[in-house]
Write an enzyme that holds these catalytic residues in place. Structure first.
Site: not given
Ligand code: NAD
Ligand code: MG
Length: 359
Positions: A118, A140, A182, A224, A234, A238, A242, A245, A249, A262
């Site tokens: 929990r 999130k 971003e 942010k 939201e 907030r 986007n 976006h 998308h 992305h």
């Molecule tokens: P990711 O976590 O897939 O990382 C991108 C790539 O970089 C991966 O292959 C990872 O293994 C590699 N990597 C990470 N750190 C590294 C480093 N220091 N050196 C070498 N390689 C490295 O992608 P991301 O872009 O970090 O995140 C995307 C995700 O985040 C999506 O799932 C998206 O939905 C989510 N997201 C969440 C929120 C939120 O508010 N929670 C906001 C935006 C995005």
């Molecule tokens: Mg984004």
């Protein structure tokens, strides 16, 4: 190192940003709720940073889970692996999870922490620029469902976010550029001075100068956090996060998921939002040029892929969840540094923009 404190209604937590922070136990251990620590990372990040973090935490009962890499792993099956590892280690409610990796690792680890017994404590150690400026702030957490991205999740705030800017040295350049989209977004929607600062420092950021990275990450997190605190549920502001976006998308879907990162799609999407704002008379031609040059300096695309027709674009935009009723609701720019939400854009304007885009 610089620190930003995120003020939540009931508590607050620090975001520490600077080079070499992975070696500093004093930033992490005050946030542990006991001696049990589980680091969650993936097969790409583990060989780069796991041993260093474990050395830093040598005095604690540290276990690890190494998941496969990729967005496709962001599902319940892999969260279950984290739960399994916690149970196998005999970890109780005073255990602390650490997410070491990008947004995928952070989202899954956060959700595992939100749900294990929990809810237990977790700390974000984001290692991609996107995770450092976006996904690790806001609380999130969650996973994808076969029927939709991020459909299963919970709000769960970290105890701390530790951003070691040196981790970006190993990040592929394309991922860095995607994260910059971003960062630029924050300037466009909220802070024209930050946008000017980015124009002056983009080259230094791309060559990973630590003081500049620290500045840009801290500023992004501050914007942010400010927006999230203003509008936790939201309902209004907030949505400004986007910007670009809805178009983005559509590009990601049209091009096949993963072919455009992305951030790349959001870069093109922000240019389209800027273009529409100019067509509505809110921005002048020179401003449009300014945004285009900044995106270009970051290495981002400035227009949508030519393969996608205007018709297909509109169809995909209507599928996006930010479209209410039959009307397009878009985040556009009233001015540089001032986002707004509007349904004043009709399909004809979007079609004109897409068809007359210099491609
Ligand atoms: P990711 O976590 O897939 O990382 C991108 C790539 O970089 C991966 O292959 C990872 O293994 C590699 N990597 C990470 N750190 C590294 C480093 N220091 N050196 C070498 N390689 C490295 O992608 P991301 O872009 O970090 O995140 C995307 C995700 O985040 C999506 O799932 C998206 O939905 C989510 N997201 C969440 C929120 C939120 O508010 N929670 C906001 C935006 C995005
Ligand atoms: Mg984004």
């Amino acid at each position: 190192m610089q620190t930003l404190t995120v003020e939540l209604p009931d508590r607050h937590y620090p975001i520490h940003v600077g080079p070499g922070l992975l070696d500093d136990a004093s930033l992490l251990t005050p946030h542990f709720t006991g001696r049990q620590v589980m680091i969650v990372t993936n097969e790409t990040v583990a060989p780069l940073y796991l041993e260093r973090l474990k050395t830093t935490l040598a005095d604690y009962d540290v276990h690890e889970v190494i998941l496969p890499d990729g967005e496709a792993t962001k599902n319940l099956e892999h969260v279950e692996r984290i739960w399994d590892a916690l149970l196998a280690a005999g970890f109780n409610r005073r255990a602390t999870l650490i997410a070491l990796g990008g947004g995928v690792t952070g989202d899954m680890t956060g959700f595992a922490a939100a749900s294990y017994q929990r809810g237990i404590a977790f700390i974000q150690v984001p290692t991609t620029l996107l995770a450092q400026v976006d996904s690790s702030v806001g609380g999130k957490t969650g996973v994808n469902h076969p029927r939709g991205k991020n459909m299963i999740g919970a709000f769960h705030q970290p105890r701390a976010v530790i951003v070691d800017t040196d981790t970006l040295n190993t990040l592929p350049a394309r991922e860095l550029t995607a994260g910059l989209a971003e960062v630029i977004k924050y300037g466009l929607i909220r802070d024209v001075d930050f946008m000017t600062w980015l124009e002056d420092n983009m080259a230094g950021l791309r060559s990973l100068e630590a003081p500049l990275l620290t500045e840009a990450i801290l500023k992004s997190c501050a914007i942010k956090a400010e927006i999230v605190v203003e509008d936790e549920t939201e309902q209004g502001v907030r949505a400004h996060l986007n910007l670009g976006h809805t178009f983005g998308h559509a590009i990601e879907t049209a091009m096949g998921y993963g072919n455009w990162l992305h951030g790349e799609a959001v870069g093109a999407g922000m240019m389209m939002a800027t273009g529409l704002s100019q067509r509505l008379g809110w921005l002048d031609e020179a401003t449009l040029e300014r945004v285009a040059s900044l995106l270009n300096a970051a290495g981002l695309p400035r227009h949508a892929p030519t393969e996608v027709s205007a018709e297909r674009f509109l169809e995909l935009m209507h599928l996006d969840k930010k479209v209410t009723d039959a009307r397009l609701r878009l985040v556009l720019l009233k001015a540089l540094g001032k986002a707004c939400i509007t349904d004043e854009v009709n399909e004809t304007t979007v079609r004109e923009l897409l068809e007359n885009w210099e491609r």
